[in-house]
Write a protein that holds these residues in place. Structure first.
Motif, PDB file in Angstrom:
ATOM      1  N   ASP B 113     -46.673  10.950 -23.705  1.00 29.07           N
ATOM      2  CA  ASP B 113     -45.875   9.735 -23.839  1.00 29.07           C
ATOM      3  C   ASP B 113     -45.320   9.261 -22.503  1.00 29.07           C
ATOM      4  OD1 ASP B 113     -46.348  10.256 -26.391  1.00 29.07           O
ATOM      5  OD2 ASP B 113     -44.315  10.853 -26.935  1.00 29.07           O
ATOM      6  N   ARG B 114     -45.519  10.085 -21.464  1.00 32.45           N
ATOM      7  CA  ARG B 114     -44.858   9.750 -20.206  1.00 32.45           C
ATOM      8  C   ARG B 114     -45.485   8.556 -19.531  1.00 32.45           C
ATOM      9  NH1 ARG B 114     -44.319  14.996 -18.850  1.00 32.45           N
ATOM     10  NH2 ARG B 114     -46.042  14.898 -17.405  1.00 32.45           N
ATOM     11  N   ARG B 115     -44.616   7.717 -18.945  1.00 35.76           N
ATOM     12  CA  ARG B 115     -45.111   6.591 -18.163  1.00 35.76           C
ATOM     13  C   ARG B 115     -44.309   6.525 -16.881  1.00 35.76           C
ATOM     14  NH1 ARG B 115     -45.952   1.073 -20.348  1.00 35.76           N
ATOM     15  NH2 ARG B 115     -46.964   1.149 -18.326  1.00 35.76           N
ATOM     16  N   LEU B 116     -44.920   5.931 -15.877  1.00 39.20           N
ATOM     17  CA  LEU B 116     -44.248   5.861 -14.583  1.00 39.20           C
ATOM     18  C   LEU B 116     -43.307   4.664 -14.548  1.00 39.20           C
ATOM     19  CD1 LEU B 116     -43.898   7.061 -11.831  1.00 39.20           C
ATOM     20  CD2 LEU B 116     -45.880   5.812 -11.052  1.00 39.20           C
ATOM     21  N   TYR B 117     -42.039   4.952 -14.364  1.00 37.19           N
ATOM     22  CA  TYR B 117     -41.020   3.912 -14.236  1.00 37.19           C
ATOM     23  C   TYR B 117     -40.127   4.257 -13.055  1.00 37.19           C
ATOM     24  CZ  TYR B 117     -41.740   1.961 -18.931  1.00 37.19           C
ATOM     25  OH  TYR B 117     -42.236   1.353 -20.034  1.00 37.19           O
ATOM     26  N   ARG B 118     -39.407   3.230 -12.575  1.00 44.52           N
ATOM     27  CA  ARG B 118     -38.309   3.532 -11.657  1.00 44.52           C
ATOM     28  C   ARG B 118     -37.071   3.774 -12.510  1.00 44.52           C
ATOM     29  NH1 ARG B 118     -36.713  -0.628  -8.920  1.00 44.52           N
ATOM     30  NH2 ARG B 118     -38.003  -2.119 -10.024  1.00 44.52           N
ATOM     31  N   ILE B 119     -36.298   4.791 -12.151  1.00 47.68           N
ATOM     32  CA  ILE B 119     -35.116   5.125 -12.941  1.00 47.68           C
ATOM     33  C   ILE B 119     -33.872   4.867 -12.101  1.00 47.68           C
ATOM     34  CG2 ILE B 119     -33.957   6.936 -14.240  1.00 47.68           C
ATOM     35  CD1 ILE B 119     -36.673   8.280 -14.537  1.00 47.68           C
ATOM     36  N   PRO B 120     -33.118   3.834 -12.448  1.00 42.15           N
ATOM     37  CA  PRO B 120     -31.959   3.499 -11.624  1.00 42.15           C
ATOM     38  C   PRO B 120     -30.841   4.553 -11.682  1.00 42.15           C
ATOM     39  CG  PRO B 120     -32.129   2.032 -13.519  1.00 42.15           C
ATOM     40  CD  PRO B 120     -33.351   2.882 -13.525  1.00 42.15           C
ATOM     41  N   GLU B 121     -30.717   5.279 -12.806  1.00 42.72           N
ATOM     42  CA  GLU B 121     -29.671   6.306 -12.884  1.00 42.72           C
ATOM     43  C   GLU B 121     -29.995   7.423 -11.908  1.00 42.72           C
ATOM     44  OE1 GLU B 121     -30.830   4.953 -15.547  1.00 42.72           O
ATOM     45  OE2 GLU B 121     -29.097   4.212 -16.687  1.00 42.72           O
ATOM     46  N   GLY B 122     -29.033   7.753 -11.077  1.00 42.61           N
ATOM     47  CA  GLY B 122     -29.234   8.855 -10.145  1.00 42.61           C
ATOM     48  C   GLY B 122     -30.062   8.465  -8.942  1.00 42.61           C
ATOM     49  N   ALA B 123     -30.398   7.180  -8.840  1.00 47.13           N
ATOM     50  CA  ALA B 123     -31.228   6.753  -7.711  1.00 47.13           C
ATOM     51  C   ALA B 123     -30.380   6.609  -6.463  1.00 47.13           C
ATOM     52  CB  ALA B 123     -31.889   5.423  -8.037  1.00 47.13           C
ATOM     53  N   MET B 124     -30.997   6.847  -5.305  1.00 43.19           N
ATOM     54  CA  MET B 124     -30.294   6.598  -4.053  1.00 43.19           C
ATOM     55  C   MET B 124     -30.645   5.212  -3.532  1.00 43.19           C
ATOM     56  SD  MET B 124     -30.542  10.313  -2.290  1.00 43.19           S
ATOM     57  CE  MET B 124     -29.126  10.190  -1.225  1.00 43.19           C
ATOM     58  N   LEU B 125     -31.893   4.796  -3.726  1.00 48.84           N
ATOM     59  CA  LEU B 125     -32.283   3.448  -3.306  1.00 48.84           C
ATOM     60  C   LEU B 125     -32.815   2.676  -4.512  1.00 48.84           C
ATOM     61  CD1 LEU B 125     -34.018   4.406   0.031  1.00 48.84           C
ATOM     62  CD2 LEU B 125     -31.849   3.233  -0.215  1.00 48.84           C
ATOM     63  N   GLY B 126     -34.127   2.682  -4.685  1.00 47.92           N
ATOM     64  CA  GLY B 126     -34.708   1.868  -5.752  1.00 47.92           C
ATOM     65  C   GLY B 126     -35.081   2.645  -6.994  1.00 47.92           C
ATOM     66  N   GLY B 127     -34.851   3.950  -7.000  1.00 47.14           N
ATOM     67  CA  GLY B 127     -35.209   4.741  -8.172  1.00 47.14           C
ATOM     68  C   GLY B 127     -36.664   5.163  -8.199  1.00 47.14           C
ATOM     69  N   VAL B 128     -37.376   4.956  -7.099  1.00 50.57           N
ATOM     70  CA  VAL B 128     -38.789   5.356  -7.054  1.00 50.57           C
ATOM     71  C   VAL B 128     -38.907   6.877  -7.150  1.00 50.57           C
ATOM     72  CG1 VAL B 128     -40.846   5.449  -5.609  1.00 50.57           C
ATOM     73  CG2 VAL B 128     -39.550   3.334  -5.774  1.00 50.57           C
ATOM     74  N   CYS B 129     -38.078   7.574  -6.373  1.00 51.34           N
ATOM     75  CA  CYS B 129     -38.167   9.038  -6.356  1.00 51.34           C
ATOM     76  C   CYS B 129     -37.751   9.621  -7.696  1.00 51.34           C
ATOM     77  CB  CYS B 129     -37.299   9.613  -5.238  1.00 51.34           C
ATOM     78  SG  CYS B 129     -38.003   9.327  -3.617  1.00 51.34           S
ATOM     79  N   THR B 130     -36.686   9.088  -8.289  1.00 49.65           N
ATOM     80  CA  THR B 130     -36.267   9.615  -9.590  1.00 49.65           C
ATOM     81  C   THR B 130     -37.369   9.404 -10.610  1.00 49.65           C
ATOM     82  OG1 THR B 130     -35.086   7.543  -9.827  1.00 49.65           O
ATOM     83  CG2 THR B 130     -33.750   9.467  -9.372  1.00 49.65           C
ATOM     84  N   GLY B 131     -38.023   8.240 -10.535  1.00 50.12           N
ATOM     85  CA  GLY B 131     -39.108   7.959 -11.473  1.00 50.12           C
ATOM     86  C   GLY B 131     -40.291   8.884 -11.267  1.00 50.12           C
ATOM     87  N   LEU B 132     -40.686   9.073 -10.006  1.00 45.94           N
ATOM     88  CA  LEU B 132     -41.813   9.975  -9.715  1.00 45.94           C
ATOM     89  C   LEU B 132     -41.470  11.396 -10.147  1.00 45.94           C
ATOM     90  CD1 LEU B 132     -42.924   8.706  -6.196  1.00 45.94           C
ATOM     91  CD2 LEU B 132     -44.272   8.621  -8.290  1.00 45.94           C
TER      92      LEU B 132
END
Lengths: 107, 358
Positions: B113-132
């Protein structure tokens, strides 16, 4: 009293094992499971059983399908997933080893 | 004589004496609290209601249409208190730790079910790293460290990649999307808890990693190049500038005319890919010169050396921006080049989107 509590802890740990065995034997719904358990030392109330069944389903051990019943609304009939069957086989093997170990220690 | 209340138990209507209703309501209320944070709470509650309904049903007949208060009390006793089970009681005290255990369990079954998203919670910039991190089920700190290291090795290309990813990857704005991002069950509180946890120790560890990296890669004072190298610095600077001009000319020729010194890239290589390749070739070509000047910046300068390099880079950027501004006003080629950049960037973003959508 103290031994009773210790046994209760053992039973609690084995409850999942008991449920896996019941579900492996036949397709059952929750009330069937409760009744089968009620006749044993593993007697469990709904308040414990339902959350446990839900967790086992989430872990991928059990699966259910809705089936019409003669009386009342459709029921969830549980069955083992391949993963559940694997775990049951593992548990069966482990249980035998534990018994052998305990017997060995007493010798 | 008691008043009778009609209750809806998982879609079944039952007539219950008023006192019995109070007992039922408090039992189900307790159950709801006990199961707070359980991802299947609604389902378990429905099961429990159904179990109560079945028991009520057993007490009724054609002649008896009301479940009495003592009967309800007996039913509730038989049901027993709701036991959330080991690791499922997410009270405030142990909520965090337990949430992690529950996630791991639930995630095991829901990989697909997983999909790649940016996650704004806990993000330092754009949430790319949290999403990855959520997508690859890695620690977000490791993902960030990889980004930082890649950015340093590629002299900034990693930062461009980050910005590009920010545009390409959609943001997980609804709780459902956020759940899909991690393949975790849909439960807002758990997601917020997890993000908060990752944010806190992610920041701490990122700072530590960064300091360790700085130490290891010689930002410390003590050694410098031999005087001969220092004497040659202006020469290196000229070579550097020449390489930059050559690379810029190549990029302009590539964008405006689709060729570099008569060489035309193959049909299936889009312009943006050719530009990226060109950028890397340039980086590789200038890296020895960069290394020498880097070396010279930091001899005995001590702690100030890092700042010196920083201001040098800023001055460079400002200078380049100024040159581009002047040039775009004077030289039509450069204006043409700059006007085409947004289109190339759009194509790049679209290509990446297609790649991610598979």
């Amino acid at each position: 009293m103290a031994t009773d509590e210790k046994f209760a802890a053992i039973r609690k740990g084995l409850l999942e094992f008991a449920i896996l065995r019941i579900v492996a034997a036949e397709k059952v719904y929750a009330a069937d499971i409760r009744e089968r358990l009620a006749r044993t030392d593993f007697a469990t109330q709904d308040g414990t059983l339902y959350p446990l069944l839900s967790r086992m389903r989430r872990e991928g051990l059990l699966d259910y399908e809705w089936q019409e019943s003669d009386a009342g609304p459709p029921r969830k009939y549980y069955r083992l997933t391949p993963r559940g069957r694997n775990q049951l086989a593992e548990l069966n093997g482990y249980w035998k080893r534990l018994n052998a170990m305990l017997a060995e220690l007493g010798r | 004589m008691q008043k009778v209340v009609s209750v809806n138990l998982n879609g079944n209507a039952y007539q219950v004496e008023e006192e019995g209703y109070a007992v039922l309501a408090s039992y189900l209320g307790d159950a709801e609290r006990q199961l707070a944070g359980n991802p299947d709470r609604a389902e378990i509650l429905a099961d429990l209601e159904q179990a109560i309904a079945d028991r009520c049903h057993a007490h009724l007949s054609r002649a008896r249409t009301v479940v009495t208060a003592p009967e309800v009390a007996a039913i509730v006793r038989e049901m027993g208190p709701v036991d959330p089970g080991p690791g499922e009681d997410k009270t405030a005290a142990n909520g965090e730790e337990v949430a992690g255990a529950g996630d791991a369990r639930a995630e095991a079954g829901r990989e697909s079910d997983r999909r790649l998203y940016r996650i704004p919670e806990g993000a330092m910039l754009g949430g790319v790293c949290t999403g990855l991190a959520a997508y690859f089920q890695m620690d977000v700190t490791i993902v960030r460290a990889i980004f930082v290291i890649v950015a340093l090795i590629t002299k900034g290309a990693g930062i461009i990649a980050y910005i590009a990813l920010m545009f390409i990857i959609p943001e997980a704005s609804t709780p459902k999307e956020r759940a899909a991002a991690g393949g975790a069950p849909f439960n807002a509180q758990e997601i917020v808890n997890r993000a908060r946890r990752q944010y806190a120790d992610g920041r701490k560890r990122l700072r530590r990693e960064w300091r360790r990296y700085q130490r290891r890669h010689g930002w410390q004072p003590g050694y410098g190049p031999p005087p001969a190298v220092v004497a040659l610095l202006p020469f290196f600077a000229v070579v550097h500038m020449a390489l930059f001009v050559a690379a810029a000319a190549a990029a302009i020729s590539l964008v405006n005319r689709g060729e570099i010194l008569g060489w035309v890239p193959p049909q299936d290589v889009p312009i943006w890919a050719a530009l990226i390749i060109l950028f890397f070739v340039y980086q590789i070509a200038v890296s020895p010169i960069r290394a020498v000047s880097h070396w010279s910046f930091h001899p005995e300068a001590g702690a100030g050396a890092g700042w010196f390099a920083f201001w040098h880079a800023i001055a460079w950027l400002v200078g380049v921006a100024f040159v581009i501004w002047i040039a775009s006003n004077r030289l039509p080629e450069i204006r043409e080049f700059l006007q085409q950049l947004p289109e190339i960037f759009r194509e790049f973003v679209q290509a990446m989107r297609r790649l991610l959508a598979r």
